[in-house]
Design a protein around this motif. Structure first.
Motif, mmCIF file in Angstrom:
data_model
loop_
_atom_site.group_PDB
_atom_site.id
_atom_site.type_symbol
_atom_site.label_atom_id
_atom_site.label_comp_id
_atom_site.label_asym_id
_atom_site.label_seq_id
_atom_site.Cartn_x
_atom_site.Cartn_y
_atom_site.Cartn_z
ATOM 1 N N GLY A 1 -7.650 -4.391 51.398
ATOM 2 C CA GLY A 1 -6.727 -5.352 50.828
ATOM 3 C C GLY A 1 -7.179 -6.770 51.122
ATOM 4 N N LYS A 2 -6.457 -7.451 51.968
ATOM 5 C CA LYS A 2 -6.810 -8.826 52.319
ATOM 6 C C LYS A 2 -8.062 -8.862 53.193
ATOM 7 C CE LYS A 2 -2.159 -10.722 51.865
ATOM 8 N NZ LYS A 2 -2.449 -11.237 50.535
ATOM 9 N N VAL A 3 -8.820 -9.927 53.032
ATOM 10 C CA VAL A 3 -10.016 -10.158 53.840
ATOM 11 C C VAL A 3 -9.769 -11.350 54.736
ATOM 12 C CG1 VAL A 3 -12.474 -10.738 53.800
ATOM 13 C CG2 VAL A 3 -11.524 -9.192 52.075
ATOM 14 N N LEU A 4 -10.043 -11.188 56.028
ATOM 15 C CA LEU A 4 -9.820 -12.243 57.011
ATOM 16 C C LEU A 4 -11.144 -12.844 57.448
ATOM 17 C CD1 LEU A 4 -7.234 -10.432 59.331
ATOM 18 C CD2 LEU A 4 -6.837 -11.568 57.143
ATOM 19 N N THR A 5 -11.129 -14.134 57.724
ATOM 20 C CA THR A 5 -12.284 -14.824 58.292
ATOM 21 C C THR A 5 -11.893 -15.347 59.656
ATOM 22 O OG1 THR A 5 -13.077 -15.470 56.103
ATOM 23 C CG2 THR A 5 -13.946 -16.682 57.988
ATOM 24 N N LEU A 6 -12.639 -14.948 60.679
ATOM 25 C CA LEU A 6 -12.323 -15.342 62.048
ATOM 26 C C LEU A 6 -13.512 -16.012 62.708
ATOM 27 C CD1 LEU A 6 -10.280 -12.819 61.563
ATOM 28 C CD2 LEU A 6 -10.146 -12.799 64.041
ATOM 29 N N GLU A 7 -13.240 -17.121 63.390
ATOM 30 C CA GLU A 7 -14.261 -17.754 64.218
ATOM 31 C C GLU A 7 -14.452 -16.958 65.496
ATOM 32 O OE1 GLU A 7 -15.083 -21.978 66.592
ATOM 33 O OE2 GLU A 7 -13.438 -21.808 65.149
ATOM 34 N N ARG A 8 -13.340 -16.512 66.053
ATOM 35 C CA ARG A 8 -13.368 -15.643 67.225
ATOM 36 C C ARG A 8 -12.001 -15.015 67.385
ATOM 37 N NH1 ARG A 8 -14.870 -18.929 72.299
ATOM 38 N NH2 ARG A 8 -14.378 -16.939 73.295
ATOM 39 N N GLY A 9 -11.943 -13.848 68.037
ATOM 40 C CA GLY A 9 -10.668 -13.188 68.280
ATOM 41 C C GLY A 9 -10.738 -11.705 67.979
ATOM 42 N N ALA A 10 -9.599 -11.052 68.096
ATOM 43 C CA ALA A 10 -9.519 -9.601 67.926
ATOM 44 C C ALA A 10 -8.544 -9.251 66.814
ATOM 45 C CB ALA A 10 -9.076 -8.951 69.229
ATOM 46 N N VAL A 11 -8.826 -8.144 66.126
ATOM 47 C CA VAL A 11 -7.965 -7.637 65.055
ATOM 48 C C VAL A 11 -7.766 -6.140 65.264
ATOM 49 C CG1 VAL A 11 -7.619 -7.399 62.570
ATOM 50 C CG2 VAL A 11 -8.954 -9.328 63.457
ATOM 51 N N THR A 12 -6.516 -5.710 65.322
ATOM 52 C CA THR A 12 -6.218 -4.283 65.423
ATOM 53 C C THR A 12 -5.118 -3.936 64.425
ATOM 54 O OG1 THR A 12 -4.454 -4.417 67.095
ATOM 55 C CG2 THR A 12 -6.737 -4.360 67.903
ATOM 56 N N THR A 13 -5.070 -2.674 64.035
ATOM 57 C CA THR A 13 -4.071 -2.219 63.071
ATOM 58 C C THR A 13 -3.441 -0.922 63.549
ATOM 59 O OG1 THR A 13 -5.192 -3.259 61.192
ATOM 60 C CG2 THR A 13 -3.677 -1.466 60.692
ATOM 61 N N SER A 14 -2.129 -0.831 63.385
ATOM 62 C CA SER A 14 -1.402 0.403 63.647
ATOM 63 C C SER A 14 -0.701 0.811 62.357
ATOM 64 C CB SER A 14 -0.377 0.193 64.759
ATOM 65 O OG SER A 14 0.335 1.387 65.022
ATOM 66 N N GLY A 15 -0.718 2.123 62.049
ATOM 67 C CA GLY A 15 -0.077 2.580 60.820
ATOM 68 C C GLY A 15 0.534 3.947 60.967
ATOM 69 N N ASP A 16 1.365 4.321 59.997
ATOM 70 C CA ASP A 16 2.054 5.612 60.053
ATOM 71 C C ASP A 16 1.424 6.645 59.133
ATOM 72 O OD1 ASP A 16 2.772 4.913 57.496
ATOM 73 O OD2 ASP A 16 4.918 5.205 57.776
ATOM 74 N N TYR A 17 0.235 6.330 58.566
ATOM 75 C CA TYR A 17 -0.320 7.197 57.531
ATOM 76 C C TYR A 17 -1.561 7.953 57.975
ATOM 77 C CZ TYR A 17 -3.071 2.917 57.011
ATOM 78 O OH TYR A 17 -3.836 1.802 57.253
#
Length: 339
Positions: A229-245
């Motif tokens: 879906g969406k695309v993120l641009t990060l200089e620095r940091g963390a990305v995590t995802t939780s889902g029910d599927y």
């Protein structure tokens, strides 16, 4: 003869100079493997290969030896098998410290002592023959509650023998941080570390671009491949995802998701489909994506106020339609040109 040597030397300098210039340009190195029950990828840019496959494998194996409930010899398994507690290593100590912090800040919705409940529903290391009834859940709930464990120096103490912990809701984020910190110790300033979809990035690539991260959208059916879906641009940091599927069991036509409410012993009741969190480190993002999954959108947005986290939500409204929303500070990460 002397002139010939000088001429040859000049030609060699002419050849070697471009090679020297090229070698100062950072190159892309990729390490892939399988650990903690999932795939992992490490990408970094450097002039030379300063991190080996074996170093990453050894680090992840060390983390498993501390945090995996699937390893009978692990530190966490030793704690779970004990009556009063045991000494813990540095990895488990840091994870428990962060877990206790999240337990307090989430008012008990993030709780690593949920292990007996998770195991009863078939989401742990052993298969089950039947699902628990309400009476069994009520019995197990007497063993749940992070107020029943305490860190004392290098020991983790439990108040009851039946208290057992499961750090799967935070361990992969911590593992990502460990690998990322290791890369930084090797003076690597541009990297991506991903384990099971949890990731941390830093720095600009040689082309001047920051790392881009795609958010996975749930597919309509289990056999379909998820789309980005969406695309993120990060200089620095963390990305995590939780889902029910992704993780669930079915009983009498009902879907029981793996995200359990430690206060009830049953799956969380939520209209959330997935929550993506951006934070400074992966252990923080990994802990709170689960917490936010159990909230409504408005409640989740209020919870994020004043905290160093941003989040993106995919949810169903009262009419069952899929919608999305995000916190105020999340917008700056969205790369509109990639959508």
């Amino acid at each position: 003869m002397l002139k010939s040597k000088v001429k040859i030397g000049y030609i060699l300098i002419g050849v070697l100079l471009p090679l020297w210039v090229w070698s100062n340009e950072p190159r892309k190195f990729t390490i892939r493997g399988y650990a903690q029950g999932t795939d992992y990828t490490v990408i970094y840019y450097a002039q030379d290969s300063v991190v080996s496959v074996h170093e990453i494998k050894d680090m992840l194996a060390s983390l498993d030896s501390s945090l995996s409930i699937y390893k009978p010899y692990s530190t966490i398994s030793q704690f779970n098998d004990s009556d009063k507690g045991t000494k813990v290593d540095g990895h488990l100590k840091k994870v428990v410290e962060k877990s206790l912090e999240a337990y307090v800040r989430s008012q008990g919705t993030f709780d690593i002592t949920i292990y007996p409940i998770v195991r009863a529903w078939g989401f742990a290391e052993k298969t089950i023959e039947s699902l628990p009834d309400t009476a069994r859940i009520q019995e197990l709930l007497t063993c749940v509650g992070s107020d029943k464990i305490m860190l004392r120096n290098d020991s983790l103490i439990k108040s009851m023998p039946c208290v057992k912990i499961d750090v799967n809701g935070i361990a992969q984020g911590y593992s990502v941080d460990c690998v990322a910190d290791f890369l930084e110790s090797r003076e690597i300033s541009c990297y991506l570390v991903e384990i099971g979809g949890e990731l941390r990035v830093k720095g600009k690539k040689p082309d001047g671009e920051y790392m881009k991260v795609g958010i996975e959208m749930p597919a309509d059916f289990a056999y379909q491949q998820p789309i980005i879906g969406k695309v993120l641009t990060l200089e620095r940091g963390a990305v995590t995802t939780s889902g029910d599927y992704r993780k669930y069991v079915e009983s009498n036509g009902s879907k029981i998701i793996h995200l359990m409410d430690p206060r009830t012993g049953f799956s969380i009741k939520t209209n959330m489909i997935s929550v993506t969190v951006v934070a400074e480190d992966a252990i923080t993002a990994d802990a709170y994506d689960n917490v936010l999954m159990g909230m409504g959108v408005e409640e989740a947005l209020r919870f994020l106020e004043g905290k160093k986290m941003e989040a993106y939500f995919i949810y169903r409204d009262d009419d069952g339609r899929v919608k999305d929303a995000y916190s105020r500070g999340f917008k700056k990460f969205i790369n509109e040109t990639e959508m």
